[in-house]
Design a protein around this motif. Structure first.
Motif, PDB file in Angstrom:
ATOM      1  N   GLU A   1       1.989   1.075   5.360  1.00 27.09           N
ATOM      2  CA  GLU A   1       1.900  -0.209   4.670  1.00 27.09           C
ATOM      3  C   GLU A   1       2.459  -0.103   3.255  1.00 27.09           C
ATOM      4  O   GLU A   1       3.084  -1.030   2.760  1.00 27.09           O
ATOM      5  CB  GLU A   1       0.448  -0.698   4.664  1.00 27.09           C
ATOM      6  CG  GLU A   1       0.146  -1.498   5.922  1.00 27.09           C
ATOM      7  CD  GLU A   1      -1.321  -1.629   6.229  1.00 27.09           C
ATOM      8  OE1 GLU A   1      -2.140  -1.230   5.379  1.00 27.09           O
ATOM      9  OE2 GLU A   1      -1.647  -2.140   7.310  1.00 27.09           O
TER      10      GLU A   1
ATOM     11  N   ASP B   1      -7.523  -7.991   2.870  1.00 25.12           N
ATOM     12  CA  ASP B   1      -6.095  -7.726   3.045  1.00 25.12           C
ATOM     13  C   ASP B   1      -5.575  -6.614   2.141  1.00 25.12           C
ATOM     14  O   ASP B   1      -5.121  -5.592   2.636  1.00 25.12           O
ATOM     15  CB  ASP B   1      -5.240  -8.974   2.923  1.00 25.12           C
ATOM     16  CG  ASP B   1      -5.950 -10.130   2.283  1.00 25.12           C
ATOM     17  OD1 ASP B   1      -5.525 -11.245   2.477  1.00 25.12           O
ATOM     18  OD2 ASP B   1      -6.948  -9.901   1.582  1.00 25.12           O
ATOM     19  N   SER B   2      -5.619  -6.779   0.818  1.00 26.60           N
ATOM     20  CA  SER B   2      -5.058  -5.713  -0.008  1.00 26.60           C
ATOM     21  C   SER B   2      -6.061  -4.562  -0.094  1.00 26.60           C
ATOM     22  O   SER B   2      -7.267  -4.784  -0.082  1.00 26.60           O
ATOM     23  CB  SER B   2      -4.716  -6.239  -1.399  1.00 26.60           C
ATOM     24  OG  SER B   2      -5.789  -6.032  -2.274  1.00 26.60           O
TER      25      SER B   2
ATOM     26  N   LEU C   1       5.477  -2.229   1.691  1.00 24.17           N
ATOM     27  CA  LEU C   1       5.355  -2.939   0.416  1.00 24.17           C
ATOM     28  C   LEU C   1       6.529  -2.599  -0.494  1.00 24.17           C
ATOM     29  O   LEU C   1       7.144  -3.483  -1.094  1.00 24.17           O
ATOM     30  CB  LEU C   1       4.036  -2.561  -0.256  1.00 24.17           C
ATOM     31  CG  LEU C   1       3.809  -3.178  -1.621  1.00 24.17           C
ATOM     32  CD1 LEU C   1       3.737  -4.689  -1.491  1.00 24.17           C
ATOM     33  CD2 LEU C   1       2.524  -2.653  -2.244  1.00 24.17           C
TER      34      LEU C   1
ATOM     35  N   ARG D   1      -0.104  -8.942   1.039  1.00 25.14           N
ATOM     36  CA  ARG D   1       0.837  -7.820   1.028  1.00 25.14           C
ATOM     37  C   ARG D   1       2.203  -8.247   0.497  1.00 25.14           C
ATOM     38  O   ARG D   1       3.175  -7.517   0.614  1.00 25.14           O
ATOM     39  CB  ARG D   1       0.993  -7.246   2.437  1.00 25.14           C
ATOM     40  CG  ARG D   1      -0.312  -6.717   3.009  1.00 25.14           C
ATOM     41  CD  ARG D   1      -0.345  -5.215   2.933  1.00 25.14           C
ATOM     42  NE  ARG D   1      -1.611  -4.695   3.413  1.00 25.14           N
ATOM     43  CZ  ARG D   1      -2.061  -3.498   3.086  1.00 25.14           C
ATOM     44  NH1 ARG D   1      -1.389  -2.718   2.294  1.00 25.14           N
ATOM     45  NH2 ARG D   1      -3.214  -3.068   3.559  1.00 25.14           N
TER      46      ARG D   1
END
Lengths: 262, 224, 221
Positions: A241, A156-157, A245, C15
């Motif tokens: 993204e 994910d990250s 964020l 996230r």
């Protein structure tokens, strides 16, 4: 809303958008790729003579050999980009994206190499598949990097994915010579068992050599074009993204402030 | 010294858990056994094919069983936040890798003894070349366990890890499959001298996989 | 020297920015309460200090180790009590504690001492999977204690504990400064935790705010 977050804790609007890359439309590189491949097609199909033994089937070489070269080039680039990501001084999301893009291109061209090798083998060997050392190594290579691409889709990250994938790419790369060595060894032991096994090679001279050289160059340009486009696309996704964020952080701070005033 | 002590601590813990839960003994071993029986269905026993291909079938059964054993070794760490506990423990990650790998090696060697007996009985194989068989098994098993531990921790905590680990491990261990099978063929065929080069290859692979594990287990454990 | 020093820390869970610029300074021998609603980032802050969650931006130093560069250095000297026990279902209470003690570089007897102190001697030979929820909470504390930590990070330690267990816990926390330990408690049970703490820091939406010194219950009129 396009607010960005700065370390002092303030959220502000406007300013430079992080990671906002220019959308590529038509480029010199793209034009060069089309031109190089066009010339390659003419050379390979009309200019180069048919092979004395194999006839027109041998023309597959002008795609098969550059595709194989490109596959190995791509996986080498993936390994180098992974090292650059892992090395603290050169660490940048970009290297992770390049590694991924290059592996994607590599897998496609590995599959192409295998398919063409098989097509070429049919008239020459009489079978679709021969357990030839190079072909077998390439097959294992395809699966090694399919695994790598599957891994890329899970994290994910960006930082987590970067480390995991960079390490996985290097492990896979380290395995390639061992696989090749063991398969070659295995093949040599079984040599006498094979009745009819000419290599996929012909005497390459003159026009054929030049055509092959041109094909390799054309495919290399194609490779650079594909990896660059794919990396740009990934960078844009990454930028999007990152902005999401920044928004999420700003929103979270806002919630905190409104919670206090209530 | 501390590395060794911590590795023994981790291996002891994993083996104690196996002794209590008997998951490898009661699930993975029967799995290997039924694979051997199914191979006999696939390759008609009457045609005398089984004794000739026995080495390959044996290693495929071991390979599949090793995937389950590795999956179990990392499932242990998934419950009750044990992986966080392990990260917090302060144990050197290289020691965790060596300990977990050693525990899997012990489990797999025990499993190979039983499956080997199964091959002798079911496939009508005559055992010759003992030392080569022994060393080949030891090296191949170390390579399989070390590779499994590396990819096990690589995929720990990821979605779809159950399907990802086999895809990552199997192409990587292709040389083990090749080396183990050829070494066994040579040893069982009575030409032990031809087995040694393959045993060496297996040894090199085991060394490579173990070195990789010692180097990368730490960074990977942090990301899991 | 502060035990933990966090500046403008941003931490991501996937996230999601669980911490959005948190600051925290903890001195040696302090007992600090982290208060705040669910999902404010208390657990993430504790996990950041334990080195379990990477720092996205900002800075964090724990027990002299810079977490941006080295998340492992401080671990041997700290313990985290979270929602889980970090134990193995198939091992007994005593085996789990001995493993915890030995993995922190201490002798197995440190595990046995912790067993006594948390009042788990009666279930020493019981497998983790057969423990009640309350016993598991005690075991989680015992595991943390068996490691002999300099810094004790407690995430909702009162939750799920019986009355007797709470007394034991409060005893351990109050005795911590004298034993050379620093304690950070994240708790919803404010009355109980405030009675133990030297000061309180509120965590709201991923950021921290010092709460004006609350008079301790013992010194109240």
């Amino acid at each position: 809303m396009t607010s960005t977050y700065s370390p002092d804790g303030s959220a502000h609007s406007g300013g430079a958008r992080p990671g906002a890359a220019r959308v590529p439309r038509w480029s010199v590189l793209g034009a060069a790729t089309v031109l190089a491949l066009g010339v390659q097609a003419v050379l390979a199909l009309w200019v180069a003579p048919a092979d004395a033994n194999q006839g027109d089937a041998q023309r597959l070489m002008y795609i098969h050999v550059p595709a194989a070269w490109l596959a190995y080039l791509a996986f080498t680039v993936t390994a180098v980009a992974s090292v650059l990501w892992l090395w603290p001084r050169t660490r940048s999301v970009k290297w992770d994206l390049v590694a991924g893009a290059s592996a994607e291109v590599g897998v496609v061209f590995t599959a192409l190499t295998l398919a063409l090798g098989s097509l070429w083998g049919r008239p020459v060997w009489g079978t679709w598949w021969e357990w030839d050392a190079r072909l077998t190594t390439t097959a294992v290579l395809l699966f090694l990097y399919l695994g790598y691409l599957a891994l890329r889709r899970t994290g994910d990250s960006p930082d987590e994915r970067g480390r995991r994938c960079a390490i996985a790419a290097l492990i896979a790369f380290a395995d390639v010579p061992v696989v090749h060595f063991s398969v070659t060894w295995w093949e040599t032991l079984h040599q006498e068992a094979t009745v009819f096994n000419p290599k996929l090679e012909t005497n390459i001279t003159g026009t054929m050599a030049w055509t092959l050289l041109w094909s390799v160059v054309a495919f290399t340009i194609l490779y650079v074009y594909l990896v660059r486009s794919r990396t740009q696309l990934a960078e844009m996704q990454e930028g999007l993204e990152e902005r999401e964020l920044a928004n999420a952080i700003a929103e979270r701070i806002e919630t905190g402030e409104s919670a206090v005033t209530v | 010294m501390r590395l060794l002590r911590e590795a023994v601590l981790v291996a002891g813990k994993d083996l104690r858990i196996e002794a209590r839960s008997r998951v490898v003994f009661a699930q993975v071993l029967p799995f290997g056994g039924i694979v051997l029986v199914l191979f006999a269905f696939a390759l008609d026993p009457d045609r005398g094919l089984l004794p000739r291909v026995a080495p390959g079938l044996f290693w495929i059964a071991v390979l599949l069983a090793s995937l389950l054993a590795v999956s179990r070794a990392f499932a242990i760490e998934a419950d009750n936040g044990a992986r966080d506990g392990l990260r917090l423990s302060g144990i050197d990650p290289a020691a965790i890798f060596l300990g977990k790998t050693a525990a899997v090696v012990v489990e797999l060697l025990a499993l190979e003894v039983v499956l080997g007996a199964g091959v002798v009985i079911l496939y009508d194989v005559r055992v010759t070349g003992g030392p080569a068989l022994l060393l080949a098994s030891l090296a191949a098993t170390t390579g399989l366990a070390a590779t499994g531990s590396v990819y096990g921790v690589l995929a720990a905590g990821l979605r779809a890890r159950e399907t990802l680990v086999p895809l990552l491990v199997l192409p990587f261990v292709a040389p083990v499959m090749l080396g183990g099978t050829r070494a066994f063929e040579a040893a069982l065929g009575g030409v032990t001298s031809e087995a040694w080069p393959w045993v060496e290859l297996l040894g090199v692979f085991a060394l490579m996989a173990t070195t990789i594990g010692v180097l990368v287990f730490g960074p990977l454990l942090e990301e899991s | 020297m502060p035990v933990a020093s966090i500046r403008s820390a941003v931490c991501l869970l996937g996230r999601f920015p669980a911490l959005a610029g948190a600051d925290l300074e903890v001195d040696d021998g302090e007992i600090v309460l982290l208060s705040g609603p669910n999902g404010a980032g208390k657990s993430t802050l504790l996990r950041l200090i334990a080195g379990l969650v990477p720092l996205h931006t900002g800075s964090a130093t724990v027990l002299g180790h810079d977490l941006a560069r080295d998340r492992r250095g401080a671990r041997r000297s700290l313990s985290l009590v979270g929602h889980e026990t970090f134990c193995y279902d198939d091992l007994t209470v005593s085996e789990n504690l001995r493993f915890a003690a030995r993995s922190a570089g201490r002798s197995a007897s440190a595990g046995d001492e912790s067993l006594e102190r948390l009042g788990l001697a009666r279930v020493a030979g019981v497998q983790h999977s057969r423990l009640s929820a309350g016993q598991k909470r005690r075991l989680a504390l015992a595991v943390a204690f068996a490691r002999g930590p300099r810094l004790l990070l407690l995430d909702e330690p009162h939750a799920g504990l019986d009355a007797d267990g709470r007394e034991v816990l409060d005893g351990i926390v109050s005795a911590a400064p004298a034993e050379g330990r620093t304690v950070l408690i994240a708790s919803h049970e404010l009355d109980r935790a405030r009675a133990l703490a030297h000061r309180e820091v509120a965590v709201v939406a991923g950021r921290t705010r010092e709460v004006a010194a609350v008079p301790r219950r013992s010194s109240a009129p």
